[in-house]
Enzyme design. Structure first.
Site, PDB file in Angstrom:
ATOM      1  N   LYS A 181       0.843  -1.042   0.056  1.00 38.32           N
ATOM      2  CA  LYS A 181      -0.239   0.064  -0.021  1.00 38.32           C
ATOM      3  C   LYS A 181       0.787   1.245   0.013  1.00 38.32           C
ATOM      4  O   LYS A 181       2.228   1.213   0.138  1.00 38.32           O
ATOM      5  CB  LYS A 181      -0.832  -0.052   1.209  1.00 38.32           C
ATOM      6  CG  LYS A 181      -1.803  -1.209   1.276  1.00 38.32           C
ATOM      7  CD  LYS A 181      -2.576  -1.462   0.119  1.00 38.32           C
ATOM      8  CE  LYS A 181      -3.600  -2.990   0.063  1.00 38.32           C
ATOM      9  NZ  LYS A 181      -2.702  -4.178   0.156  1.00 38.32           N
TER      10      LYS A 181
HETATM   11  C1  LIG Z   1      -9.111  -4.517  -1.892  1.00 37.70           C
HETATM   12  C2  LIG Z   1      -8.382  -5.122  -0.683  1.00 37.70           C
HETATM   13  N1  LIG Z   1      -9.033  -5.359   0.524  1.00 37.70           N
HETATM   14  C3  LIG Z   1      -8.374  -6.015   1.359  1.00 37.70           C
HETATM   15  C4  LIG Z   1      -7.120  -6.244   1.611  1.00 37.70           C
HETATM   16  C5  LIG Z   1      -6.432  -6.856   2.706  1.00 37.70           C
HETATM   17  O1  LIG Z   1      -5.502  -6.102   3.365  1.00 37.70           O
HETATM   18  P1  LIG Z   1      -4.588  -6.499   4.590  1.00 37.70           P
HETATM   19  O2  LIG Z   1      -3.275  -7.259   3.822  1.00 37.70           O
HETATM   20  O3  LIG Z   1      -4.165  -5.574   5.437  1.00 37.70           O
HETATM   21  O4  LIG Z   1      -5.538  -7.777   5.491  1.00 37.70           O
HETATM   22  C6  LIG Z   1      -6.338  -5.991   0.344  1.00 37.70           C
HETATM   23  C7  LIG Z   1      -4.918  -6.240   0.535  1.00 37.70           C
HETATM   24  O5  LIG Z   1      -4.290  -6.510  -0.558  1.00 37.70           O
HETATM   25  C8  LIG Z   1      -6.978  -5.441  -0.849  1.00 37.70           C
HETATM   26  O6  LIG Z   1      -6.235  -4.927  -1.852  1.00 37.70           O
END
Ligand SMILES: Cc1ncc(COP(=O)(O)O)c(C=O)c1O
Length: 332
Positions: A181
């Site tokens: 991110k």
């Molecule tokens: C659209 C979306 N939702 C949720 C997530 C999950 O994030 P995390 O890895 O912080 O749990 C991601 C991670 O790539 C994502 O791109």
């Protein structure tokens, strides 16, 4: 040798020093640094509250719970999203109902309307790869049908619509600080809300639903005992992560400025090729360009995989586009 990696965290000495200082402070789990990061984050996006989590997946899971999503409820979301979007609905034994996306890769309003049933309880709107989705229209649809709007803004930190940052429009907006991110805390997540009840319950659930948190117990001059008020989780962010996050947040606008400069350079160079569809930034929106995504038309002289290999041979990493959850064994 990779000359252009797929992602490179924008971390410097400030973050390293902050983590070092926190480690030596003696308070390393969720504590004062998490509280400071939450305050700064809420102020940045323009929400009343921000609740830090261990990652965006846990943020989405707890958002489903506080939104009252239960077994058998339907939640409309795009299949074309990272698997955590659909998974977060399944954790509560609810049903992800997959709707199409438009050419900006965000949920189609028209197809969402077509997927509504009496069992629909919520819409999980994703701001895919940082490109803002049409929150206003989806909020209207939710209001008309008495549905909860939950935003998966995992990739959309710093993106905005008509000058208003993602995180300030609706009451359950979930962010990620995974290293892919725009800013990172190693792993980490945040929910923003302006609803005090949501904020309180999220804080309770992320720490085992403990009636008194560690910090309050530590600071108390009286002996106090906690109770466990409901089924809770350990979805805490640590103070080590939060101390890094505070410095990352302070750099966010600079990072986005650089990403946008590079994105516009790519657009200028690539627009001469008819077979390449470039990212669409809808009018009035501002993307953080968490990723720069192109679509190769059928008229492309090279296949996607060959194109990716040609770039890799030149040291440029790419990834296939966003996955589709309904094609994965977990959701078939
Ligand atoms: C659209 C979306 N939702 C949720 C997530 C999950 O994030 P995390 O890895 O912080 O749990 C991601 C991670 O790539 C994502 O791109």
């Amino acid at each position: 040798m990779r000359t252009i990696p797929i992602a490179s965290p924008y971390l410097g000495k400030e973050e390293a020093q902050a983590a070092y200082d926190t480690i030596l402070s003696g308070w390393v789990t969720q504590g004062p640094k998490v509280a400071e990061f939450e305050t700064a984050f809420a102020e940045y996006v323009g929400s009343k509250y921000a609740v830090a989590m261990s990652n965006c997946t846990s943020a989405l899971h707890l958002s489903m719970i506080v939104a009252g999503i239960r077994e058998g409820d339907e939640v409309i979301c795009p299949s074309m999203s990272f698997i955590a979007t659909a998974n977060s609905i399944r954790y509560e034994n609810a049903i992800p109902v997959f709707a199409e996306v438009d050419s900006d890769y965000n949920l189609s309003l028209e197809d969402t309307k077509a997927k509504l049933t009496p069992k629909t309880k919520a819409i999980l709107l994703v701001h895919q790869i940082g490109m803002p989705a049409n929150i206003k229209e989806f909020q209207k649809l939710c209001d008309e049908h008495n549905l909860v709007l939950i935003e998966d803004a995992a990739c959309a930190i710093g993106s905005s619509i008509e000058g208003q940052r993602i995180g300030s429009h609706s009451d359950l907006v979930c962010f990620s600080f995974h290293p892919r991110k725009v800013i990172t805390t190693g792993d980490g997540g945040m929910v923003t809300t302006s609803n005090p009840k949501y904020s309180e319950r999220l804080k309770l659930l992320r720490q085992h639903a403990m009636s008194i948190n560690d910090r309050v117990r530590y600071e108390s001059t009286q002996v106090i005992f906690e109770e466990y008020l409901e089924l809770g989780y350990n979805y805490r962010m640590t103070d080590i992560q939060a101390s890094v996050g505070i410095h990352q947040l302070a750099k966010l606008d600079i990072i986005i400025g650089e990403r946008r400069k590079i994105a516009h350079k790519y657009i200028d160079e690539l627009k001469q090729y008819d077979f390449i569809r470039l990212p669409i930034e809808p009018e009035g929106t501002f993307s953080n360009y968490q990723s720069f995504s192109i679509y190769l038309d059928k008229s492309s002289p090279v296949s996607r995989n060959d194109f990716m290999q040609i770039l890799l041979d030149k040291g440029i990493s790419t990834r296939r586009g966003v996955m589709t959850a309904h094609r994965e064994p977990a959701h078939e």
